[in-house]
Design a protein around this motif. Structure first.
Motif, PDB file in Angstrom:
ATOM      1  N   ASP A  38       0.681  -1.256   0.158  1.00 45.53           N
ATOM      2  CA  ASP A  38       0.081   0.122   0.477  1.00 45.53           C
ATOM      3  C   ASP A  38       0.699   1.403  -0.201  1.00 45.53           C
ATOM      4  O   ASP A  38       0.301   2.151  -0.061  1.00 45.53           O
ATOM      5  N   VAL A  39       2.425   1.275   0.261  1.00 50.33           N
ATOM      6  CA  VAL A  39       3.103   2.399   0.018  1.00 50.33           C
ATOM      7  C   VAL A  39       3.184   2.849  -1.018  1.00 50.33           C
ATOM      8  O   VAL A  39       3.626   4.326  -1.339  1.00 50.33           O
ATOM      9  N   ILE A  40       3.139   1.900  -1.955  1.00 55.88           N
ATOM     10  CA  ILE A  40       3.495   2.148  -3.380  1.00 55.88           C
ATOM     11  C   ILE A  40       2.274   3.571  -3.945  1.00 55.88           C
ATOM     12  O   ILE A  40       3.072   3.993  -4.665  1.00 55.88           O
ATOM     13  N   PRO A  41       1.224   3.117  -4.386  1.00 55.31           N
ATOM     14  CA  PRO A  41       0.303   4.506  -4.562  1.00 55.31           C
ATOM     15  C   PRO A  41       0.949   5.357  -3.841  1.00 55.31           C
ATOM     16  O   PRO A  41       0.990   6.922  -4.461  1.00 55.31           O
ATOM     17  N   VAL A  42       0.899   5.571  -2.463  1.00 54.50           N
ATOM     18  CA  VAL A  42       1.327   7.165  -1.214  1.00 54.50           C
ATOM     19  C   VAL A  42       2.123   6.894  -2.021  1.00 54.50           C
ATOM     20  O   VAL A  42       2.401   9.017  -2.088  1.00 54.50           O
ATOM     21  N   LEU A  43       3.196   6.883  -2.643  1.00 56.65           N
ATOM     22  CA  LEU A  43       4.780   7.390  -2.852  1.00 56.65           C
ATOM     23  C   LEU A  43       4.414   8.071  -4.311  1.00 56.65           C
ATOM     24  O   LEU A  43       4.687   9.722  -4.674  1.00 56.65           O
ATOM     25  N   LEU A  44       3.285   6.967  -4.864  1.00 58.39           N
ATOM     26  CA  LEU A  44       3.691   8.000  -6.246  1.00 58.39           C
ATOM     27  C   LEU A  44       2.302   8.980  -6.292  1.00 58.39           C
ATOM     28  O   LEU A  44       2.531   9.819  -7.358  1.00 58.39           O
ATOM     29  N   ASP A  45       1.876   9.796  -5.799  1.00 50.04           N
ATOM     30  CA  ASP A  45       0.880  10.636  -5.276  1.00 50.04           C
ATOM     31  C   ASP A  45       2.193  11.614  -4.620  1.00 50.04           C
ATOM     32  O   ASP A  45       1.622  12.897  -4.801  1.00 50.04           O
ATOM     33  N   LEU A  46       2.750  11.273  -3.321  1.00 52.66           N
ATOM     34  CA  LEU A  46       3.958  12.211  -3.632  1.00 52.66           C
ATOM     35  C   LEU A  46       4.850  12.817  -4.331  1.00 52.66           C
ATOM     36  O   LEU A  46       5.981  13.555  -4.451  1.00 52.66           O
TER      37      LEU A  46
END
Length: 317
Positions: free
Chosen positions: A285-293
């Motif tokens: 779940d951290v991958i889409p969060v990092l992409l959003d950043l």
């Protein structure tokens, strides 16, 4: 400064960012990879070949990394007779199962290439990996020369740059390799020898330490550096190597603040530097969060998970 590998696609994105830098600074909208780079052009680095999916640093691991459409990473050392190989550790204690007490104290530089070729470096990971051998980099370069789609990261452990540069030039793979190091001086030394190649500076620390290091790079306009990798840990990590978490809102997933991660990406893009992070976690779940950043690239021990999550992220557009 020459910027090889994804020159056409990524630098086009950098230009878009640079021309609208003032607007972006006042806008809440974060730069997003999905809006600028085709999914097939995204760079995902498979740590030690194919991450935890295979025995590290072997031909099988590299083949798997390429099959996953990633860029395998090799840790470079030289044998006693000067053969450049991919091997991470200082000695054989961890990856040579049932090694003698004497062998456990030895490393790559203490044995010849012929002696090294006899060592089983797969059995420690499981019976299915029995018989796997250390990989000479010459074989990797031969495969890359035959297929220009293949790229590789080379992490400096203990190697003579002049020797490595000669091998890279011999096989004509200058634009397919990325030299990685935590020392910017080494990257600049390498750039002087092989200016066509990319370089990656990997960085580890809390916000204060990273900010200080980025400030020093800013003074030189990131000379010699074409990619930067930031190590990112979840707040709740049990990794002993993780730096202290920086103060941030309760819903912030990472030890580094969202604001820091976002602004770092904005600055690196403005200087034409690829923004890569290494998420030290198995959590998907951290991958889409990092992409959003605003993250542009990943290094990972779990390349299958990252590739799956990146694809899903693009499909949700």
């Amino acid at each position: 400064m020459i910027r090889p590998f994804l020159l056409t696609t990524l630098l086009a994105s950098f230009c878009v960012f640079t021309t609208s830098a003032q607007d972006a600074a006042s806008s809440p909208k974060t730069w997003n990879l999905r809006d600028h780079v085709k999914i097939e052009d995204i760079v995902v680095q498979s740590h030690r070949g194919a991450g935890v999916l295979a025995e590290e640093g072997t031909m099988e691991a590299f083949d798997l990394g390429w099959k996953l459409a990633t860029w395998p990473e090799a840790d470079l050392r030289a044998t006693k007779d000067g053969v450049i190989v991919t091997f991470h550790d200082n000695n054989f204690a961890r990856v040579v199962k049932e090694a003698s007490e004497e062998l456990k104290t030895k490393g790559v530089e203490d044995v010849t290439s012929a002696e090294l070729a006899q060592l089983d470096v797969g059995s420690w990971k499981g019976e299915a990996f029995k018989g796997r051998r250390v990989l000479p980099m010459e074989k990797v370069f031969e495969l890359m020369r035959a297929d220009r789609r293949k790229h590789i990261y080379m992490d400096v452990k203990k190697i003579e740059f002049a020797h490595l540069a000669a091998e890279v030039r011999k096989h004509g793979v200058e634009k397919q390799i990325v030299l990685a190091s935590p020392k910017v001086e080494q990257l600049r030394e390498w750039k002087a020898l092989v200016p066509e190649s990319d370089t990656l500076l990997w960085m580890h620390g809390n916000e204060a330490k990273l900010s200080e290091e980025l400030s020093a790079l800013r003074e030189t306009k990131f000379a010699g550096v074409t990619q930067i990798q930031i190590h990112v840990y979840p707040k709740d990590t049990k990794e002993k190597w993780a730096p202290p978490a920086d103060p941030s809102p309760p819903n912030n997933l990472f030890g580094l603040s969202d604001t820091f991660l976002r602004k770092t990406g904005d600055e690196l893009r403005a200087h034409g530097v690829l923004y890569q992070v290494f998420p030290w976690t198995e959590r998907a779940d951290v991958i889409p969060v990092l992409l959003d950043l605003g993250v542009m690239s990943f290094a990972t021990d779990h390349p299958d998970t990252v590739m799956r999550e990146v694809k899903a992220y693009y499909e949700r557009k």
